[in-house]
Design an enzyme around this catalytic site. Structure first.
Site, PDB file in Angstrom:
ATOM      1  N   CYS A   1     -10.179  -3.355  10.315  1.00  0.00           N
ATOM      2  CA  CYS A   1     -10.816  -2.275  11.069  1.00  0.00           C
ATOM      3  C   CYS A   1     -11.334  -1.246  10.070  1.00  0.00           C
ATOM      4  O   CYS A   1     -11.225  -0.050  10.281  1.00  0.00           O
ATOM      5  CB  CYS A   1      -9.873  -1.661  12.101  1.00  0.00           C
ATOM      6  SG  CYS A   1      -8.412  -0.893  11.414  1.00  0.00           S
TER       7      CYS A   1
ATOM      8  N   PRO B   1       1.710  -4.393  15.325  1.00  0.00           N
ATOM      9  CA  PRO B   1       2.837  -4.476  16.262  1.00  0.00           C
ATOM     10  C   PRO B   1       2.785  -5.666  17.227  1.00  0.00           C
ATOM     11  O   PRO B   1       3.511  -5.688  18.204  1.00  0.00           O
ATOM     12  CB  PRO B   1       2.732  -3.157  17.029  1.00  0.00           C
ATOM     13  CG  PRO B   1       1.246  -2.897  17.068  1.00  0.00           C
ATOM     14  CD  PRO B   1       0.691  -3.426  15.772  1.00  0.00           C
TER      15      PRO B   1
ATOM     16  N   GLU C   1       5.495 -10.087   9.129  1.00  0.00           N
ATOM     17  CA  GLU C   1       5.334  -8.640   8.931  1.00  0.00           C
ATOM     18  C   GLU C   1       6.413  -8.191   7.933  1.00  0.00           C
ATOM     19  O   GLU C   1       7.595  -8.364   8.190  1.00  0.00           O
ATOM     20  CB  GLU C   1       5.494  -7.902  10.272  1.00  0.00           C
ATOM     21  CG  GLU C   1       5.573  -6.401  10.162  1.00  0.00           C
ATOM     22  CD  GLU C   1       4.348  -5.739   9.509  1.00  0.00           C
ATOM     23  OE1 GLU C   1       3.209  -6.059   9.876  1.00  0.00           O
ATOM     24  OE2 GLU C   1       4.559  -4.901   8.607  1.00  0.00           O
TER      25      GLU C   1
HETATM   26  C1  LIG Z   1      -3.977  -4.153  10.851  1.00  0.00           C
HETATM   27  S1  LIG Z   1      -2.255  -4.246  10.968  1.00  0.00           S
HETATM   28  C2  LIG Z   1      -2.032  -5.639  12.034  1.00  0.00           C
HETATM   29  C3  LIG Z   1      -2.260  -5.349  13.488  1.00  0.00           C
HETATM   30  C4  LIG Z   1      -1.890  -6.514  14.379  1.00  0.00           C
HETATM   31  N1  LIG Z   1      -2.675  -7.701  14.027  1.00  0.00           N
HETATM   32  C5  LIG Z   1      -2.120  -6.202  15.851  1.00  0.00           C
HETATM   33  O1  LIG Z   1      -3.220  -6.468  16.349  1.00  0.00           O
HETATM   34  O2  LIG Z   1      -1.215  -5.692  16.504  1.00  0.00           O
HETATM   35  C6  LIG Z   1      -1.810  -4.890   9.421  1.00  0.00           C
HETATM   36  C7  LIG Z   1      -0.336  -5.130   9.232  1.00  0.00           C
HETATM   37  O3  LIG Z   1      -0.148  -5.771   7.965  1.00  0.00           O
HETATM   38  C8  LIG Z   1       1.103  -5.372   7.459  1.00  0.00           C
HETATM   39  N2  LIG Z   1       1.165  -5.681   6.001  1.00  0.00           N
HETATM   40  C9  LIG Z   1       1.118  -4.840   4.947  1.00  0.00           C
HETATM   41  N3  LIG Z   1       1.289  -5.531   3.802  1.00  0.00           N
HETATM   42  C10 LIG Z   1       1.437  -6.830   4.134  1.00  0.00           C
HETATM   43  C11 LIG Z   1       1.693  -8.015   3.398  1.00  0.00           C
HETATM   44  N4  LIG Z   1       1.800  -8.010   2.066  1.00  0.00           N
HETATM   45  N5  LIG Z   1       1.831  -9.177   4.073  1.00  0.00           N
HETATM   46  C12 LIG Z   1       1.719  -9.210   5.432  1.00  0.00           C
HETATM   47  N6  LIG Z   1       1.494  -8.117   6.181  1.00  0.00           N
HETATM   48  C13 LIG Z   1       1.355  -6.934   5.552  1.00  0.00           C
HETATM   49  C14 LIG Z   1       1.139  -3.892   7.798  1.00  0.00           C
HETATM   50  O4  LIG Z   1       2.467  -3.396   7.731  1.00  0.00           O
HETATM   51  C15 LIG Z   1       0.533  -3.885   9.198  1.00  0.00           C
HETATM   52  O5  LIG Z   1       1.543  -3.996  10.159  1.00  0.00           O
END
Ligand SMILES: C[S@@+](CC[C@H](N)C(=O)[O-])C[C@H]1O[C@@H](n2cnc3c(N)ncnc32)[C@H](O)[C@@H]1O
Length: 319
Positions: free
Chosen positions: A244, A124, A145
């Site tokens: 994580c 987010p 995203e």
């Molecule tokens: C670990 S979370 C990121 C958290 C963010 N960095 C933060 O600190 O607020 C990973 C994100 O990657 C997104 N995601 C999933 N598949 C993806 C893709 N193919 N390319 C880019 N992002 C992707 C997910 O929807 C999710 O929102």
């Protein structure tokens, strides 16, 4: 139908990795316990909207006790975040509640004002907004995203946090490397993962969807994303890969995949973390050997203050 795992299966996965590091029984138990215990909460002052002194004075006058962190002027821990999360500071984006492992990861990207930064899996927007604060809203950030509601939430969050230098894109990160070849000074890939850090072994809901099938699916996607992130990086630029998760398949195996593809074009940066609770990346797991340089990557050992995290810093060599 995905098989739902038991608490025992999660403990087994954690124990297997503790064993791979030859952690003592006591240390392994400490790691497992950390998946049961309540953690301290953490937040950072959002210097795009408030000064540290003003926020601390306001928190103090509202009876909210906080403790500083020695590696960041803007980061603090507190026992109970409920009062803070309901406060106008959090609502108006003067502070951002964010665990310390996440904050440290964003800090390690070391983004500077005037740079062009890519956040390849941004929602987010917690780390994006910290990066923007470190850049003092000077320079440019592209945040990617693919998930629609998460993309809109990121836009709203960044606006509330006073970030003015970020443009968000609703895209699959896997295509970005080919579209934006060698554009960025810095790239953060905080990859989608099986989220072991979110597991609380007292709460079945937090691990009932966690299983090895999910780990393998994440690993496949992470390998594609890390190649895309690296391709989008300028020669001489640096990137952070983080998850994580506690699983080797989502961490060392992914960095090893990048090394197999681009070994002569990159170096793994020796990360000197400003904390004591970390381990070097594993070079052998389940009898599979990885590149020796993976020992320079880091695993944060979960405890009361820190979530389980894996961080690798990678520099693209100038040819
Ligand atoms: C670990 S979370 C990121 C958290 C963010 N960095 C933060 O600190 O607020 C990973 C994100 O990657 C997104 N995601 C999933 N598949 C993806 C893709 N193919 N390319 C880019 N992002 C992707 C997910 O929807 C999710 O929102």
């Amino acid at each position: 139908m995905v098989k739902v795992v038991s608490e025992e299966a999660v403990k087994c996965a954690i124990t297997a990795i503790c064993d791979a590091y030859s952690l003592s029984t006591e240390a392994s138990q400490g790691v497992i316990d950390s998946f049961y215990n309540d953690k301290l909460s953490a937040f950072r002052v959002n210097t795009l909207k408030a000064s540290i002194a003003d926020v601390l004075a306001e928190l103090n006058s509202n009876g909210i006790e906080v403790s500083p962190i020695n590696w960041s002027d803007v980061s603090y821990t507190l026992k109970d975040k409920s009062l803070l999360s309901r406060s106008s500071f959090a609502r108006d984006g003067l502070v951002y509640i964010q665990n310390l492992s996440s904050q440290l990861t964003a800090l390690l990207l070391d983004a500077k004002p005037d740079e062009f930064v890519l956040d390849l899996a941004a929602a987010p927007g917690g780390k994006t907004s910290f990066i923007a604060a470190m850049m003092q809203n000077n320079g440019r950030i592209s945040a990617v995203e693919p998930v629609k509601d998460r993309y809109f939430r990121t836009i709203a969050n960044l606006k509330n946090l006073g970030v003015t230098i970020c443009k968000c894109y609703q895209k699959d990160g896997r295509v970005v490397g080919k579209l934006c070849k060698e554009w960025f000074d810095k790239v953060l890939l905080d990859a989608p993962c099986s989220s072991m850090a979110q597991i609380d072994l007292r709460d079945e809901d937090s691990y009932s969807h966690w299983n090895m099938k999910k780990v393998k699916e994440c690993s496949r996607k992470q390998k594609q994303l890390i190649l895309s992130a690296f391709e989008s990086l300028k020669p001489g630029g640096t990137m952070i890969y983080s998850t994580c998760s506690w699983m080797v398949e989502e961490n060392e195996e992914v960095v090893n995949h990048l090394l197999n593809e681009y070994n002569d074009q990159l170096e793994i940066v020796d990360l000197d973390l400003p904390i004591e609770n970390y381990l070097p990346g594993l070079t052998i797991y389940n009898n599979v050997s990885y590149h020796e340089t993976i020992t320079k990557t880091r695993r944060i050992i979960p405890n009361q203050c820190y979530e389980a995290f894996y961080i690798a810093k990678i520099r693209k060599l100038i040819r």
